[in-house]
Scaffold this motif. Structure first.
Motif, PDB file in Angstrom:
ATOM      1  N   GLN A   1     -34.022  32.002 -16.589  1.00 49.02           N
ATOM      2  CA  GLN A   1     -32.995  31.598 -17.159  1.00 49.02           C
ATOM      3  C   GLN A   1     -33.376  30.213 -17.578  1.00 49.02           C
ATOM      4  O   GLN A   1     -32.977  29.780 -18.817  1.00 49.02           O
ATOM      5  CB  GLN A   1     -31.919  31.452 -16.206  1.00 49.02           C
ATOM      6  N   GLN A   2     -33.909  29.526 -16.974  1.00 47.11           N
ATOM      7  CA  GLN A   2     -34.536  28.186 -17.115  1.00 47.11           C
ATOM      8  C   GLN A   2     -35.401  28.026 -18.288  1.00 47.11           C
ATOM      9  O   GLN A   2     -35.277  27.389 -19.362  1.00 47.11           O
ATOM     10  CB  GLN A   2     -34.991  27.135 -16.008  1.00 47.11           C
TER      11      GLN A   2
ATOM     12  N   GLU B   1     -33.645  29.196 -21.858  1.00 47.43           N
ATOM     13  CA  GLU B   1     -32.619  28.287 -22.429  1.00 47.43           C
ATOM     14  C   GLU B   1     -33.479  27.051 -22.956  1.00 47.43           C
ATOM     15  O   GLU B   1     -32.799  26.285 -23.776  1.00 47.43           O
ATOM     16  CB  GLU B   1     -31.824  27.741 -21.216  1.00 47.43           C
ATOM     17  N   ARG B   2     -34.630  27.018 -23.207  1.00 45.75           N
ATOM     18  CA  ARG B   2     -35.580  25.972 -23.510  1.00 45.75           C
ATOM     19  C   ARG B   2     -35.362  26.162 -25.052  1.00 45.75           C
ATOM     20  O   ARG B   2     -35.293  27.303 -25.662  1.00 45.75           O
ATOM     21  CB  ARG B   2     -36.851  25.984 -23.327  1.00 45.75           C
ATOM     22  N   HIS B   3     -35.551  25.000 -26.086  1.00 45.74           N
ATOM     23  CA  HIS B   3     -35.465  24.974 -27.331  1.00 45.74           C
ATOM     24  C   HIS B   3     -36.730  25.585 -27.971  1.00 45.74           C
ATOM     25  O   HIS B   3     -37.672  25.485 -27.213  1.00 45.74           O
ATOM     26  CB  HIS B   3     -35.375  23.822 -27.998  1.00 45.74           C
TER      27      HIS B   3
END
Length: 72
Positions: free
Chosen positions: A58-59, A62-64
């Protein structure tokens, strides 16, 4: 000549180099976007086999798209 030092210097960035970077970067961003989407779709069993948790994924997901870990 042996020991001769040229006074002609090459520019730090050539126009062709800049063009190459400008063309490659969006392709890399798209590649990262696709990889992160695929990673987010992996099953919990597959993540467990890889030694990753859903929170890790998830982390990362969610990064650009421009946040490239290889460019640091």
């Amino acid at each position: 000549m042996k020991g001769h030092v040229s006074t002609i210097q090459q520019p730090a960035f050539s126009l062709s180099h800049l063009w190459h970077v400008a063309a490659d970067r969006p392709l890399r961003w798209y590649e990262l976007y696709c990889q992160r989407r695929e990673l987010a779709r992996l099953s919990d069993a597959t993540l467990h086999d890889l030694g990753l948790s859903r929170a890790d994924i998830q982390q990362e997901a969610e990064r650009h798209f421009w946040d490239d870990p290889l460019r640091k």
